[in-house]
Design a protein around this motif. Sequence first.
Motif, PDB file in Angstrom:
ATOM      1  N   SER A   8      32.288 -64.162 -52.549  1.00 43.93           N
ATOM      2  CA  SER A   8      33.408 -63.655 -51.760  1.00 43.93           C
ATOM      3  C   SER A   8      34.292 -64.832 -51.342  1.00 43.93           C
ATOM      4  O   SER A   8      33.920 -65.624 -50.473  1.00 43.93           O
ATOM      5  CB  SER A   8      32.821 -62.939 -50.529  1.00 43.93           C
ATOM      6  OG  SER A   8      33.782 -62.333 -49.744  1.00 43.93           O
ATOM      7  N   ASP A  40      31.673 -67.097 -49.523  1.00 43.10           N
ATOM      8  CA  ASP A  40      30.491 -66.494 -48.929  1.00 43.10           C
ATOM      9  C   ASP A  40      29.705 -65.848 -50.066  1.00 43.10           C
ATOM     10  O   ASP A  40      30.272 -65.458 -51.093  1.00 43.10           O
ATOM     11  CB  ASP A  40      30.868 -65.417 -47.909  1.00 43.10           C
ATOM     12  CG  ASP A  40      31.417 -65.993 -46.618  1.00 43.10           C
ATOM     13  OD1 ASP A  40      31.212 -67.188 -46.360  1.00 43.10           O
ATOM     14  OD2 ASP A  40      32.073 -65.228 -45.871  1.00 43.10           O
ATOM     15  N   ILE A  42      27.179 -62.696 -51.010  1.00 40.89           N
ATOM     16  CA  ILE A  42      26.761 -61.386 -50.522  1.00 40.89           C
ATOM     17  C   ILE A  42      25.764 -60.766 -51.496  1.00 40.89           C
ATOM     18  O   ILE A  42      26.012 -60.715 -52.706  1.00 40.89           O
ATOM     19  CB  ILE A  42      27.975 -60.452 -50.348  1.00 40.89           C
ATOM     20  CG1 ILE A  42      28.919 -61.015 -49.277  1.00 40.89           C
ATOM     21  CG2 ILE A  42      27.531 -59.033 -49.977  1.00 40.89           C
ATOM     22  CD1 ILE A  42      30.176 -60.190 -49.077  1.00 40.89           C
ATOM     23  N   CYS A  56      22.924 -61.609 -41.609  1.00 39.87           N
ATOM     24  CA  CYS A  56      23.785 -62.777 -41.834  1.00 39.87           C
ATOM     25  C   CYS A  56      23.082 -64.028 -41.321  1.00 39.87           C
ATOM     26  O   CYS A  56      22.370 -63.980 -40.303  1.00 39.87           O
ATOM     27  CB  CYS A  56      25.125 -62.593 -41.125  1.00 39.87           C
ATOM     28  SG  CYS A  56      26.320 -63.917 -41.484  1.00 39.87           S
ATOM     29  N   ALA A  69      32.564 -55.850 -43.064  1.00 35.48           N
ATOM     30  CA  ALA A  69      31.755 -55.477 -44.230  1.00 35.48           C
ATOM     31  C   ALA A  69      31.004 -54.172 -43.964  1.00 35.48           C
ATOM     32  O   ALA A  69      30.904 -53.303 -44.841  1.00 35.48           O
ATOM     33  CB  ALA A  69      30.787 -56.599 -44.581  1.00 35.48           C
ATOM     34  N   ILE A  90      24.646 -61.322 -45.946  1.00 36.37           N
ATOM     35  CA  ILE A  90      25.770 -62.247 -46.064  1.00 36.37           C
ATOM     36  C   ILE A  90      25.315 -63.666 -45.760  1.00 36.37           C
ATOM     37  O   ILE A  90      24.771 -63.932 -44.673  1.00 36.37           O
ATOM     38  CB  ILE A  90      26.917 -61.866 -45.100  1.00 36.37           C
ATOM     39  CG1 ILE A  90      27.352 -60.412 -45.320  1.00 36.37           C
ATOM     40  CG2 ILE A  90      28.103 -62.815 -45.282  1.00 36.37           C
ATOM     41  CD1 ILE A  90      28.332 -59.905 -44.268  1.00 36.37           C
ATOM     42  N   LYS A  92      27.023 -66.943 -44.967  1.00 38.21           N
ATOM     43  CA  LYS A  92      28.359 -67.423 -44.608  1.00 38.21           C
ATOM     44  C   LYS A  92      28.498 -68.905 -44.935  1.00 38.21           C
ATOM     45  O   LYS A  92      27.743 -69.752 -44.449  1.00 38.21           O
ATOM     46  CB  LYS A  92      28.632 -67.213 -43.116  1.00 38.21           C
ATOM     47  CG  LYS A  92      28.798 -65.761 -42.693  1.00 38.21           C
ATOM     48  CD  LYS A  92      30.013 -65.098 -43.310  1.00 38.21           C
ATOM     49  CE  LYS A  92      31.320 -65.631 -42.777  1.00 38.21           C
ATOM     50  NZ  LYS A  92      32.476 -64.892 -43.371  1.00 38.21           N
ATOM     51  N   SER A 105      37.599 -60.853 -46.844  1.00 32.00           N
ATOM     52  CA  SER A 105      37.042 -61.057 -48.180  1.00 32.00           C
ATOM     53  C   SER A 105      35.691 -60.360 -48.317  1.00 32.00           C
ATOM     54  O   SER A 105      35.394 -59.729 -49.342  1.00 32.00           O
ATOM     55  CB  SER A 105      36.896 -62.548 -48.464  1.00 32.00           C
ATOM     56  OG  SER A 105      36.391 -62.781 -49.756  1.00 32.00           O
ATOM     57  N   ASN A 106      34.861 -60.457 -47.281  1.00 34.04           N
ATOM     58  CA  ASN A 106      33.564 -59.768 -47.303  1.00 34.04           C
ATOM     59  C   ASN A 106      33.749 -58.267 -47.439  1.00 34.04           C
ATOM     60  O   ASN A 106      33.037 -57.601 -48.207  1.00 34.04           O
ATOM     61  CB  ASN A 106      32.773 -60.072 -46.037  1.00 34.04           C
ATOM     62  CG  ASN A 106      32.328 -61.514 -45.913  1.00 34.04           C
ATOM     63  OD1 ASN A 106      31.869 -61.930 -44.856  1.00 34.04           O
ATOM     64  ND2 ASN A 106      32.484 -62.303 -46.969  1.00 34.04           N
ATOM     65  N   SER A 109      34.760 -57.441 -50.956  1.00 32.55           N
ATOM     66  CA  SER A 109      33.620 -57.602 -51.863  1.00 32.55           C
ATOM     67  C   SER A 109      32.677 -56.412 -51.784  1.00 32.55           C
ATOM     68  O   SER A 109      32.149 -55.954 -52.801  1.00 32.55           O
ATOM     69  CB  SER A 109      32.867 -58.896 -51.532  1.00 32.55           C
ATOM     70  OG  SER A 109      33.665 -60.031 -51.801  1.00 32.55           O
TER      71      SER A 109
END
Length: 284
Positions: A8, A40, A42, A56, A69, A90, A92, A105-106, A109
């Motif tokens: 991501s 990131d 995922i 996370c 997300a 996730i 990060k 972006s997450n 994705s």
Amino acid sequence: MTSLNIFSPAKVNLFLKVLKKRLDGYHEIITLMQPISIYDEILLDVSDGSGIFVECNNKNIPLDRTNLAYRAAEMFLRKAGIQKEVHIRIKKNIPAAAGLGGGSSNAASVLKGLNNILPSGFSTSSLMEIGAELGSDVPFFILNHSAIAYGRGEKLDLIEIPGYWYVIVNPGFPVSTAWVYGNLLLTKEQEDINIPSLKNRLKDICIEDILENDLEGVTVLEYPDIKDIKSGLRGAGAAGALMSGSGSTVFGVFENKEAAGIAFIRIKNDPMFKNMAVFAAQGL
């Protein structure tokens, strides 16, 4: 259970002009964005059952519905009319609340990943419509291509720009996008900026001459370190430096990998940047 690993990406804003405040409370903007090679990671797991679960490695990231997300998975399943159990893990690497678009972006994705796994039949344009309901930058990450964004940022015009190299510096403090826009004073006379005029500027001048961000002045007043970071990047050889989005991340632009690599080492070894996160990345 079906699993999918997703990278991501982050983004930088090479140009960001705030045009006006809209009746719906959002701001009308025009911005030039490029995805960059900071990611990131995922892991998406989908199985029979129900419920959405987020994990996370960053303890500061929320794991409930306040996480984009999570909301992306929730909205996708609702609109697709599908019931599944979804686990979102996730890792990060993109600094949070930093102007790099990590949360958006997450979300993008997760939307794209679920669309690959499940028989939803959503087109890219449909995913972008869903993404726009989640956040202004989400459609950009669904396309994952350099673009001029306008409206509140959800409308996109794809553009080809070179794969610049960047040295990215995050000073370690988060900045609230809502706070920045809330403290932005639109009292000055606005330029007549539109997509054709911005594209013409890109043709006629060097990239360092287009670097501009209306939000930077607001953030710098509260966090003057940003100005020092820009000076440090220019001193390390950047053609130009700018705060990305609402901050606090600052990037320097370099024409090639070698120049960026030299600057990266110089910045990493500079005591001024000792407690800051420093990355070298390429525009995608």
